[in-house]
Design an enzyme around this catalytic site. Structure first.
Site, PDB file in Angstrom:
ATOM      1  N   LYS A  20     -64.460 -10.940  14.644  1.00 12.93           N
ATOM      2  CA  LYS A  20     -65.588 -10.476  15.475  1.00 12.93           C
ATOM      3  C   LYS A  20     -66.168  -9.185  14.899  1.00 12.93           C
ATOM      4  CE  LYS A  20     -62.890 -10.189  19.149  1.00 12.93           C
ATOM      5  NZ  LYS A  20     -61.570 -10.593  18.601  1.00 12.93           N
ATOM      6  N   ARG A  97     -63.833 -10.703  28.686  1.00 15.73           N
ATOM      7  CA  ARG A  97     -62.502 -11.120  28.285  1.00 15.73           C
ATOM      8  C   ARG A  97     -61.777 -11.852  29.401  1.00 15.73           C
ATOM      9  NH1 ARG A  97     -61.441  -7.446  24.043  1.00 15.73           N
ATOM     10  NH2 ARG A  97     -59.567  -7.998  22.862  1.00 15.73           N
ATOM     11  N   ARG A 136     -55.013  -5.170   8.199  1.00 15.34           N
ATOM     12  CA  ARG A 136     -56.339  -4.600   8.495  1.00 15.34           C
ATOM     13  C   ARG A 136     -56.359  -3.082   8.343  1.00 15.34           C
ATOM     14  NH1 ARG A 136     -59.385  -5.947  13.915  1.00 15.34           N
ATOM     15  NH2 ARG A 136     -57.343  -5.495  14.811  1.00 15.34           N
ATOM     16  N   ARG A 169     -54.783   0.546  12.980  1.00 15.94           N
ATOM     17  CA  ARG A 169     -54.793   0.691  14.434  1.00 15.94           C
ATOM     18  C   ARG A 169     -53.367   0.650  14.981  1.00 15.94           C
ATOM     19  NH1 ARG A 169     -59.277  -3.485  16.632  1.00 15.94           N
ATOM     20  NH2 ARG A 169     -57.628  -3.894  18.153  1.00 15.94           N
ATOM     21  N   ARG A 180     -51.099  -9.585  22.528  1.00 18.02           N
ATOM     22  CA  ARG A 180     -52.565  -9.722  22.558  1.00 18.02           C
ATOM     23  C   ARG A 180     -52.957 -11.190  22.491  1.00 18.02           C
ATOM     24  NH1 ARG A 180     -53.695  -5.924  17.650  1.00 18.02           N
ATOM     25  NH2 ARG A 180     -55.847  -6.635  17.767  1.00 18.02           N
TER      26      ARG A 180
HETATM   27  P1  AP5 Z   1     -61.664  -8.241  12.434  1.00 15.83           P
HETATM   28  O1  AP5 Z   1     -63.065  -8.674  12.214  1.00 15.83           O
HETATM   29  O2  AP5 Z   1     -61.395  -6.780  12.400  1.00 15.83           O
HETATM   30  O3  AP5 Z   1     -61.064  -8.901  13.774  1.00 15.83           O
HETATM   31  P2  AP5 Z   1     -61.576  -8.897  15.274  1.00 15.83           P
HETATM   32  O4  AP5 Z   1     -61.901 -10.303  15.669  1.00 15.83           O
HETATM   33  O5  AP5 Z   1     -62.640  -7.879  15.470  1.00 15.83           O
HETATM   34  O6  AP5 Z   1     -60.211  -8.531  15.974  1.00 15.83           O
HETATM   35  P3  AP5 Z   1     -59.746  -7.327  16.901  1.00 15.83           P
HETATM   36  O7  AP5 Z   1     -58.277  -7.159  16.642  1.00 15.83           O
HETATM   37  O8  AP5 Z   1     -60.597  -6.121  16.750  1.00 15.83           O
HETATM   38  O9  AP5 Z   1     -59.954  -7.971  18.269  1.00 15.83           O
HETATM   39  P4  AP5 Z   1     -59.229  -7.661  19.568  1.00 15.83           P
HETATM   40  O10 AP5 Z   1     -59.975  -8.571  20.457  1.00 15.83           O
HETATM   41  O11 AP5 Z   1     -57.766  -7.811  19.535  1.00 15.83           O
HETATM   42  O12 AP5 Z   1     -59.425  -6.092  19.748  1.00 15.83           O
HETATM   43  P5  AP5 Z   1     -60.466  -5.201  20.554  1.00 15.83           P
HETATM   44  O13 AP5 Z   1     -60.741  -4.028  19.734  1.00 15.83           O
HETATM   45  O14 AP5 Z   1     -61.597  -6.026  21.074  1.00 15.83           O
HETATM   46  O15 AP5 Z   1     -60.742  -8.989  11.356  1.00 15.83           O
HETATM   47  C1  AP5 Z   1     -59.349  -8.743  11.300  1.00 15.83           C
HETATM   48  C2  AP5 Z   1     -58.895  -8.618   9.835  1.00 15.83           C
HETATM   49  O16 AP5 Z   1     -59.064  -9.852   9.146  1.00 15.83           O
HETATM   50  C3  AP5 Z   1     -59.684  -7.580   9.024  1.00 15.83           C
HETATM   51  O17 AP5 Z   1     -58.800  -6.919   8.191  1.00 15.83           O
HETATM   52  C4  AP5 Z   1     -60.698  -8.412   8.238  1.00 15.83           C
HETATM   53  O18 AP5 Z   1     -61.032  -7.793   7.007  1.00 15.83           O
HETATM   54  C5  AP5 Z   1     -59.956  -9.720   8.046  1.00 15.83           C
HETATM   55  N1  AP5 Z   1     -60.857 -10.884   8.090  1.00 15.83           N
HETATM   56  C6  AP5 Z   1     -61.931 -11.079   8.913  1.00 15.83           C
HETATM   57  N2  AP5 Z   1     -62.497 -12.282   8.686  1.00 15.83           N
HETATM   58  C7  AP5 Z   1     -61.743 -12.870   7.721  1.00 15.83           C
HETATM   59  C8  AP5 Z   1     -61.808 -14.138   7.066  1.00 15.83           C
HETATM   60  N3  AP5 Z   1     -62.772 -15.039   7.373  1.00 15.83           N
HETATM   61  N4  AP5 Z   1     -60.879 -14.419   6.130  1.00 15.83           N
HETATM   62  C9  AP5 Z   1     -59.898 -13.513   5.810  1.00 15.83           C
HETATM   63  N5  AP5 Z   1     -59.802 -12.303   6.386  1.00 15.83           N
HETATM   64  C10 AP5 Z   1     -60.699 -11.980   7.331  1.00 15.83           C
HETATM   65  O19 AP5 Z   1     -59.601  -4.793  21.826  1.00 15.83           O
HETATM   66  C11 AP5 Z   1     -58.471  -3.970  21.722  1.00 15.83           C
HETATM   67  C12 AP5 Z   1     -57.821  -3.788  23.091  1.00 15.83           C
HETATM   68  O20 AP5 Z   1     -58.735  -3.132  23.997  1.00 15.83           O
HETATM   69  C13 AP5 Z   1     -57.443  -5.076  23.829  1.00 15.83           C
HETATM   70  O21 AP5 Z   1     -56.192  -5.536  23.414  1.00 15.83           O
HETATM   71  C14 AP5 Z   1     -57.475  -4.607  25.292  1.00 15.83           C
HETATM   72  O22 AP5 Z   1     -56.306  -3.900  25.629  1.00 15.83           O
HETATM   73  C15 AP5 Z   1     -58.631  -3.637  25.314  1.00 15.83           C
HETATM   74  N6  AP5 Z   1     -59.912  -4.258  25.703  1.00 15.83           N
HETATM   75  C16 AP5 Z   1     -61.026  -4.371  24.919  1.00 15.83           C
HETATM   76  N7  AP5 Z   1     -62.020  -5.004  25.566  1.00 15.83           N
HETATM   77  C17 AP5 Z   1     -61.530  -5.295  26.798  1.00 15.83           C
HETATM   78  C18 AP5 Z   1     -62.080  -5.969  27.934  1.00 15.83           C
HETATM   79  N8  AP5 Z   1     -63.323  -6.469  27.915  1.00 15.83           N
HETATM   80  N9  AP5 Z   1     -61.306  -6.113  29.035  1.00 15.83           N
HETATM   81  C19 AP5 Z   1     -60.049  -5.623  29.070  1.00 15.83           C
HETATM   82  N10 AP5 Z   1     -59.465  -4.971  28.033  1.00 15.83           N
HETATM   83  C20 AP5 Z   1     -60.203  -4.815  26.907  1.00 15.83           C
END
Ligand code: AP5
Length: 223
Positions: A20, A97, A136, A169, A180
């Protein structure tokens, strides 16, 4: 109103590591829309040491979810005050979410007469995500992400654009990832059916390389 018709208003759905945060900057570049990442917004609160940040860090490091009420209010204030969102549209990343978050979002957008156009699901099997998450590297102030092997920065541990250091992170470890993923399957995956029922869902194979994933996103948006 033509400007509203031309806006991009979409949600990116996918498990941790689906890509994402990797794909959102491409959408920003192509459409000029605003990237709203609730994870980035929470991490900025953590960094500032606010009351919310202190409480959120514990939950995030354990792989849990912050309450719907807090998250809905966070998004509401951004959607109603952010000028780029108002004129160019938005890409929501990490929100909604849960089903209640999805319902509240619809209420908000309906009252602004700016309904969502698309919910794009990045689909990847859990097994692939461990290597992505543990390798990452992120640039905290912009949210840009890299990968030690799959998408390395030009200079080791350094952001390509600003030259600032990259970090890992605190929730990017195998234990927190397990939790997660559990939260994702239990609480977030049901929103896929919610958007399927609304007729705005598209699913993309996000196990492909990032360029192919981007090509498929563009196709499903109709370009
Ligand atoms: P990357 O693009 O960074 O992954 P992402 O989908 O953005 O994953 P996140 O870990 O950021 O998502 P998340 O939903 O767990 O965390 P968030 O910050 O939203 O890609 C990952 C890696 O793979 C990178 O190194 C990249 O280079 C590599 N990559 C990408 N595409 C690739 C490909 N095609 N092939 C190979 N490699 C690839 O949330 C964090 C925390 O915040 C949650 O756990 C929760 O506690 C809280 N939170 C956030 N939003 C809410 C909400 N709405 N409600 C409640 N709690 C919330």
């Amino acid at each position: 109103d033509k400007s509203i018709e031309q806006q991009l208003r979409m949600v990116l759905i996918g498990p941790p590591g689906a890509g994402k945060g990797t794909q959102a900057p491409n959408l920003v570049e192509k459409f000029g829309a605003f990237h709203l990442s609730t994870g980035d917004m929470l991490r900025s609160q953590v960094k500032q040491g606010t009351e919310l940040g202190v409480a959120a860090k514990k939950i995030m490091d354990q792989g849990g979810l912050i309450s719907d009420e807090i998250m809905v209010n966070m998004i509401k204030s951004e959607l109603s005050t952010n000028q780029v969102c108002a004129t160019k549209g938005f890409i929501l990343d990490g929100f909604p979410r849960t089903i209640p978050q999805a319902e509240k979002l619809d209420e908000m957008l309906d009252s602004m007469k700016k309904p969502l156009q698309k919910a794009v699901e990045l689909k990847v099997d859990d097994e692939l995500l461990v290597a992505r998450i543990t390798g990452r590297l992120v640039h905290p102030s912009s949210g840009r992400s890299y990968h030690k092997l799959f998408n390395p920065p030009k200079t080791e541990m350094t952001d390509d654009i600003t030259g600032e250091p990259l970090i890992q992170r605190s929730d990017d470890n195998a234990d927190a990832l397990k939790k997660r993923l559990h939260s994702y399957h239990q609480q977030t995956e049901p929103i896929v059916d919610y958007y399927k029922n609304k007729g705005i869902w598209s699913g993309i194979d996000a196990a492909q390389n990032p360029a192919k994933v981007w090509g498929d996103i563009i196709k499903c948006l109709g370009f």
